[in-house]
Motif scaffolding. Structure first.
Motif, PDB file in Angstrom:
ATOM      1  N   THR A 141       0.817  -1.219   0.000  1.00 17.85           N
ATOM      2  CA  THR A 141       0.000   0.000   0.000  1.00 17.85           C
ATOM      3  C   THR A 141       0.848   1.265   0.000  1.00 17.85           C
ATOM      4  O   THR A 141       0.326   2.354  -0.215  1.00 17.85           O
ATOM      5  N   GLY A 142       2.138   1.122   0.286  1.00 16.04           N
ATOM      6  CA  GLY A 142       3.023   2.283   0.335  1.00 16.04           C
ATOM      7  C   GLY A 142       3.070   2.967   1.690  1.00 16.04           C
ATOM      8  O   GLY A 142       3.768   3.957   1.858  1.00 16.04           O
ATOM      9  N   GLY A 143       2.349   2.427   2.666  1.00 20.33           N
ATOM     10  CA  GLY A 143       2.292   3.064   3.987  1.00 20.33           C
ATOM     11  C   GLY A 143       3.636   3.130   4.680  1.00 20.33           C
ATOM     12  O   GLY A 143       4.031   4.181   5.197  1.00 20.33           O
ATOM     13  N   GLY A 146       6.047   5.345   2.642  1.00 18.94           N
ATOM     14  CA  GLY A 146       5.586   6.728   2.755  1.00 18.94           C
ATOM     15  C   GLY A 146       5.913   7.332   4.111  1.00 18.94           C
ATOM     16  O   GLY A 146       6.261   8.509   4.210  1.00 18.94           O
ATOM     17  N   GLY A 173       0.365   1.089  -3.767  1.00 22.53           N
ATOM     18  CA  GLY A 173       1.630   1.566  -3.231  1.00 22.53           C
ATOM     19  C   GLY A 173       2.402   2.493  -4.151  1.00 22.53           C
ATOM     20  O   GLY A 173       2.877   3.551  -3.735  1.00 22.53           O
ATOM     21  N   LYS A 175       1.365   4.368  -6.590  1.00 18.56           N
ATOM     22  CA  LYS A 175       0.682   5.667  -6.708  1.00 18.56           C
ATOM     23  C   LYS A 175       0.909   6.504  -5.457  1.00 18.56           C
ATOM     24  O   LYS A 175       1.130   7.716  -5.538  1.00 18.56           O
ATOM     25  N   GLU A 176       0.880   5.873  -4.303  1.00 20.35           N
ATOM     26  CA  GLU A 176       1.124   6.574  -3.039  1.00 20.35           C
ATOM     27  C   GLU A 176       2.529   7.187  -3.021  1.00 20.35           C
ATOM     28  O   GLU A 176       2.712   8.328  -2.597  1.00 20.35           O
ATOM     29  N   LYS A 179       3.705  10.570  -4.747  1.00 20.11           N
ATOM     30  CA  LYS A 179       3.569  11.863  -4.053  1.00 20.11           C
ATOM     31  C   LYS A 179       4.948  12.419  -3.689  1.00 20.11           C
ATOM     32  O   LYS A 179       5.098  13.613  -3.463  1.00 20.11           O
TER      33      LYS A 179
END
Length: 192
Positions: A141-143, A146, A173, A175-176, A179
């Motif tokens: 998810t990229g959490g 990130g 992920g 796409k996250e 940013k």
């Protein structure tokens, strides 16, 4: 294909794809966990994985690494992150869960695919102007990545890019992380 016959990144990807095991419904129902244990259990495969992860490291036109530090996650990110830090002659920064690091810490809370979590980094390791590469075994998810990016930004440093063994492309992920950096600075050896 035997491990001795691997001479390209594409051949490495084929072998890794066949070797990495998936554990359905772990750590909770609905999650299909991709496990790096099968890579680690085979020293030759681990060595080849490390070699081709190195090929993904960001470099400039002079063939110099575009980062001066690498941040790696507890625990699976440490496994290949240490090899990458040595190859690039860059300091390695440990990102760990609460209660695992001594001293003054920088903490960041984030959402994972199955709950809320936190990571911490020791204060003073990331300085303004640093260019930090983030490495972990898996992009979902990229959490987690990130959260590391947020810590790097809090320290006044730059995010040089992201480096993973696996990218679960059906999750958001990538796409996250866009940013923080352009898509071409998010590298993964494998995509599932």
């Amino acid at each position: 294909m035997t491990i001795d016959a691997i001479t390209t990144i594409e051949e490495c990807r084929k072998v890794l794809t066949s070797e990495i095991k998936t554990f359905p419904d772990w750590p909770e129902k609905g999650v299909n966990f991709k496990d790096v244990q099968s890579i680690l259990f085979n020293p030759e495969l681990a060595s080849i994985t490390s070699h081709y992860l190195k090929e993904l490291l960001p470099k400039n036109k002079k063939n110099e690494y575009e980062f001066n530090k690498i941040l790696c996650f507890d625990a699976r990110g440490f496994l290949f992150g240490f090899d990458l830090a040595k190859i690039a002659n860059a300091p390695m920064i440990l990102a760990r869960k609460p209660g695992k690091l001594p001293g003054e810490l920088i903490t960041q809370t984030f959402q994972k695919e199955y709950g809320t979590d936190e990571i911490q980094v020791q204060e003073g390791l990331i300085k303004p102007g640093d260019k930090v590469l983030i490495h972990d075994d898996l992009l979902a998810t990229g959490g987690t990545a990130g959260a590391a990016a947020e810590i790097i930004l809090k320290c006044g440093a730059q995010i040089a890019g992201f480096n993973f063994i696996m990218d679960l492309t059906f999750l958001p992920g990538r796409k996250e992380l866009q940013k923080y950096v352009p898509n071409h600075k998010i590298k993964a050896l494998l995509e599932f």
